[in-house]
Scaffold this active site. Structure first.
Site, PDB file in Angstrom:
ATOM      1  N   CYS A 259       0.890  -1.204  -0.121  1.00 18.96           N
ATOM      2  CA  CYS A 259      -0.198   0.239  -0.288  1.00 18.96           C
ATOM      3  C   CYS A 259       0.903   1.311   0.034  1.00 18.96           C
ATOM      4  O   CYS A 259       1.896   0.781   0.544  1.00 18.96           O
ATOM      5  CB  CYS A 259      -1.343  -0.362   0.964  1.00 18.96           C
ATOM      6  SG  CYS A 259      -2.422  -1.471   1.663  1.00 18.96           S
TER       7      CYS A 259
ATOM      8  N   GLY B 132      -0.035   0.295  -5.048  1.00 19.03           N
ATOM      9  CA  GLY B 132      -0.631  -0.633  -4.896  1.00 19.03           C
ATOM     10  C   GLY B 132      -1.810  -0.171  -5.994  1.00 19.03           C
ATOM     11  O   GLY B 132      -2.116   1.334  -6.426  1.00 19.03           O
TER      12      GLY B 132
ATOM     13  N   ASN C 120      -0.140   1.022   5.987  1.00 20.21           N
ATOM     14  CA  ASN C 120       0.729   0.649   4.945  1.00 20.21           C
ATOM     15  C   ASN C 120       1.462  -0.941   5.620  1.00 20.21           C
ATOM     16  O   ASN C 120       2.276  -0.607   6.834  1.00 20.21           O
ATOM     17  CB  ASN C 120       1.779   1.221   4.499  1.00 20.21           C
ATOM     18  CG  ASN C 120       2.575   0.099   2.933  1.00 20.21           C
ATOM     19  OD1 ASN C 120       3.603   1.441   3.232  1.00 20.21           O
ATOM     20  ND2 ASN C 120       2.566  -0.905   3.241  1.00 20.21           N
ATOM     21  N   GLY C 121       1.264  -1.799   5.044  1.00 23.10           N
ATOM     22  CA  GLY C 121       2.152  -3.037   5.962  1.00 23.10           C
ATOM     23  C   GLY C 121       1.252  -4.573   6.398  1.00 23.10           C
ATOM     24  O   GLY C 121       0.237  -4.546   5.652  1.00 23.10           O
TER      25      GLY C 121
ATOM     26  N   TYR D  83      13.317  -3.308  -5.470  1.00 27.55           N
ATOM     27  CA  TYR D  83      12.311  -2.621  -5.843  1.00 27.55           C
ATOM     28  C   TYR D  83      11.128  -2.745  -5.889  1.00 27.55           C
ATOM     29  O   TYR D  83      10.429  -1.393  -7.308  1.00 27.55           O
ATOM     30  CB  TYR D  83      11.034  -4.162  -6.330  1.00 27.55           C
ATOM     31  CG  TYR D  83       9.960  -4.638  -7.208  1.00 27.55           C
ATOM     32  CD1 TYR D  83      10.777  -4.233  -8.450  1.00 27.55           C
ATOM     33  CD2 TYR D  83       8.906  -4.352  -6.366  1.00 27.55           C
ATOM     34  CE1 TYR D  83       8.972  -4.643  -8.971  1.00 27.55           C
ATOM     35  CE2 TYR D  83       7.783  -4.964  -7.309  1.00 27.55           C
ATOM     36  CZ  TYR D  83       7.217  -4.503  -8.541  1.00 27.55           C
ATOM     37  OH  TYR D  83       6.750  -4.305  -9.150  1.00 27.55           O
TER      38      TYR D  83
HETATM   39  P1  AMP Z   1       8.179 -13.465 -11.809  1.00 26.11           P
HETATM   40  O1  AMP Z   1       7.915 -13.523 -13.053  1.00 26.11           O
HETATM   41  O2  AMP Z   1       7.063 -14.405 -10.690  1.00 26.11           O
HETATM   42  O3  AMP Z   1       9.408 -14.675 -11.590  1.00 26.11           O
HETATM   43  O4  AMP Z   1       8.059 -12.423 -11.119  1.00 26.11           O
HETATM   44  C1  AMP Z   1       9.355 -11.453 -11.001  1.00 26.11           C
HETATM   45  C2  AMP Z   1       9.041 -10.534 -11.746  1.00 26.11           C
HETATM   46  O5  AMP Z   1       7.702  -9.669 -11.045  1.00 26.11           O
HETATM   47  C3  AMP Z   1      10.094  -8.988 -11.776  1.00 26.11           C
HETATM   48  O6  AMP Z   1      10.166  -8.131 -13.260  1.00 26.11           O
HETATM   49  C4  AMP Z   1      10.249  -8.400 -10.495  1.00 26.11           C
HETATM   50  O7  AMP Z   1      10.485  -6.451 -11.043  1.00 26.11           O
HETATM   51  C5  AMP Z   1       8.229  -8.563 -10.102  1.00 26.11           C
HETATM   52  N1  AMP Z   1       8.388  -8.773  -8.703  1.00 26.11           N
HETATM   53  C6  AMP Z   1       9.194  -8.682  -7.919  1.00 26.11           C
HETATM   54  N2  AMP Z   1       8.318  -8.667  -6.977  1.00 26.11           N
HETATM   55  C7  AMP Z   1       6.861  -7.719  -6.948  1.00 26.11           C
HETATM   56  C8  AMP Z   1       6.158  -7.422  -6.442  1.00 26.11           C
HETATM   57  N3  AMP Z   1       6.163  -8.111  -4.703  1.00 26.11           N
HETATM   58  N4  AMP Z   1       4.632  -7.199  -6.310  1.00 26.11           N
HETATM   59  C9  AMP Z   1       4.920  -7.291  -7.954  1.00 26.11           C
HETATM   60  N5  AMP Z   1       5.512  -7.125  -8.612  1.00 26.11           N
HETATM   61  C10 AMP Z   1       7.365  -7.822  -8.653  1.00 26.11           C
END
Ligand code: AMP
Length: 489
Positions: A21, A47, A122-123, A262
């Site tokens: 969030c 979000g 948030n959390g 990220y």
């Molecule tokens: P995946 O395709 O499941 O391996 O997800 C990796 C991709 O998702 C990477 O390109 C990250 O930038 C992105 N990512 C990593 N953690 C999150 C998150 N918590 N929420 C949304 N995107 C994420």
């Protein structure tokens, strides 16, 4: 420290929204809600499923909460002219699945003995189900499945008189990660949990005070950054100005390291560090740790871009936009089912084929979660004729779920929790695969390395060391069972 618990899959996992969030609060400015809407625009990356604003005009609270993006819900004069007042709080929210219904959309509002209070969070709280269970036994009637509502009930039943004391009393019973913004009839209140896991900053715009998850929301309204709200600090803003208290026992700082990797926007400054600069440093450190001869460094856009710039700078290999992202599709992660997630990835990225043919390509991304993105990206880069494909990841392997507010799937779905490096490289079909080391990551943040006794951040998703007890996940899952209400969305 709690060592990597097995994650229980219960009805709660489907039902309980895991919050990712963004928060915004403003005190002392006409049309506070309009500024809150702008602030939430800047926080939209935190979000995308729902947004809400509650304003107070000196007599009445006004609320608008809706599923969907800020721009789709806070753009009409009908909505905005109703949100009158010179103080307001706002919230953007992303829950993984299940209960994406309006009753869970924040800010939550409740009428107490002392008057109205709107609160946004948030959390993730880690003992909210335990407390909820106890409160329900005592006759409390919960309206939502959001863990934040537990705080609302604890405020309601507190025996203290003043609202800040009631809030302190409530929060001293709560475990977990939380940054909070709240408004009462007189005050704007901001809180960070004692470990400071999630961010919250303080800003000023003329005489008005601002609270925000990130500094990028201060920039959008031309506000000045004052400082981070400190871990364990409660800031109270009213007609007497700003007051700060630190009522909780001191805990070690554990700011979420994944915000830097990220989650936060690169133009934000967190704990004195510009996120973009940190990501470039991580890329440079990654290049030092895992150099490979190649013709080009290609980011997986957008999240891999700053680290790839850092990697290219350090390795002296040209940076190229070998993959183009379509910006009109949402984040892949948001899509609910695997099938759609697969589709989403193809919609989102395309190889810029003419530059890639016959080249040795180093792909840089910030993380591998399930591996879906990497598999698709590598496939398209190979199909575009790359001679070699190397993958470099600007975080250590994601091996553990986050229980503190970043949505990660359960551990069994995390690629790195199930395969070793060679098997992962095979799975995503790259010539070599390397992650930054955990010490390298800390070095990129200006530390000497990760201190074993006292890690400076929460890095549980990599280390499995959870700094805050995971009470709900260690107890009988039956306790967490919530009744489900099917509502229109
Ligand atoms: P995946 O395709 O499941 O391996 O997800 C990796 C991709 O998702 C990477 O390109 C990250 O930038 C992105 N990512 C990593 N953690 C999150 C998150 N918590 N929420 C949304 N995107 C994420």
């Amino acid at each position: 420290m709690v060592k990597s618990p097995p994650r229980m899959v219960t009805a709660e996992d489907d039902d309980h929204p895991k919050e990712e969030c963004g928060l915004f609060g403003i005190y002392g400015m006409v049309d506070a809600a309009a500024l809150a809407a702008l602030g939430l625009h800047a926080l939209q990356h935190r979000g995308q499923e729902a947004a809400g604003i509650v304003a107070y005009d000196g007599e009445q609270f006004h609320s608008h909460r809706a599923l969907g993006l800020v721009g789709d819900n806070f753009n009409s004069p009908d909505v905005m002219t109703r949100l009158v007042g010179d103080m307001a709080i706002g919230h953007v929210r992303y829950s993984t699945s299940g209960d994406t219904v309006i009753r869970n959309v924040q800010p939550l509002f409740a009428d107490f003995k002392f008057g109205g209070l709107a609160i946004a969070h948030n959390g993730n709280l880690t003992n909210a189900y335990k407390i909820r269970h106890e409160l329900v036994q005592r006759g409390c009637l919960f309206q939502s499945t959001s863990d934040t509502e537990t705080i609302v009930h604890l405020i309601a039943i507190s025996e203290y008189g003043r609202v800040v004391d009631r809030m302190t009393d409530a929060l001293s019973q709560i475990e977990g990660a939380y940054s909070l913004v709240a408004i009462t009839q007189k005050k704007l209140i901001g809180v960070r949990d004692p470990h400071g896991v999630r961010p919250l900053v303080l800003g000023r715009l003329g005489d008005a005070w601002i609270l925000s998850s990130e500094t990028c929301a201060l920039d959008i309204i031309g506000a000045e950054f004052v400082r981070d709200v400190e871990p364990g600090e409660i800031v109270i803003i009213d007609d007497k100005g700003l007051r700060s208290i630190k009522p909780f026992s001191k805990k070690p700082n554990r700011f979420c390291i994944f915000e830097y990797i990220y989650f936060a926007r690169p133009d934000s400054v967190m704990e004195g560090r510009n996120v973009y600069a940190v990501r470039k440093n991580i890329g440079a450190e990654l290049a030092r740790e895992s150099h490979v001869e190649a013709d080009m460094i290609v980011p997986v856009p957008d999240s891999g871009v700053p680290a790839a710039i850092g990697y290219a700078g350090e390795s002296k290999i040209p940076f190229e936009l070998g993959i183009i992202r379509n910006h009109y599709v949402g984040r892949t992660f948001i899509e609910p089912s695997d099938q759609i997630r697969h589709l989403g990835v193809r919609l989102k990225h395309n190889a810029n084929a003419s530059g890639i043919k016959g080249k040795r390509v180093v792909l840089v991304d910030d993380s591998i979660v399930r591996g879906t993105t990497s598999v698709k990206i590598v496939e398209m880069v190979r199909a575009a004729g790359a001679k070699e494909v190397h993958m470099r990841i600007s975080s250590p392997p994601t091996m553990h779920s986050c229980f503190y507010g970043i949505d990660t799937p359960q551990q069994s779905e995390l690629l790195a929790a199930n395969y070793d490096l060679d098997a992962m490289a095979k799975h995503i079909n790259v010539d070599t695969l390397a992650y930054i080391s955990i010490n390298g990551l800390y070095r990129a943040l200006g530390e000497e390395g990760r201190s074993l006794e006292m890690p400076q951040y929460c890095d549980a998703c990599f280390s499995g060391e959870y700094p805050i007890p995971l009470t709900d996940h260690e107890k009988d899952p039956a306790q967490h069972q919530l009744s489900l209400l099917d509502e229109s969305k």
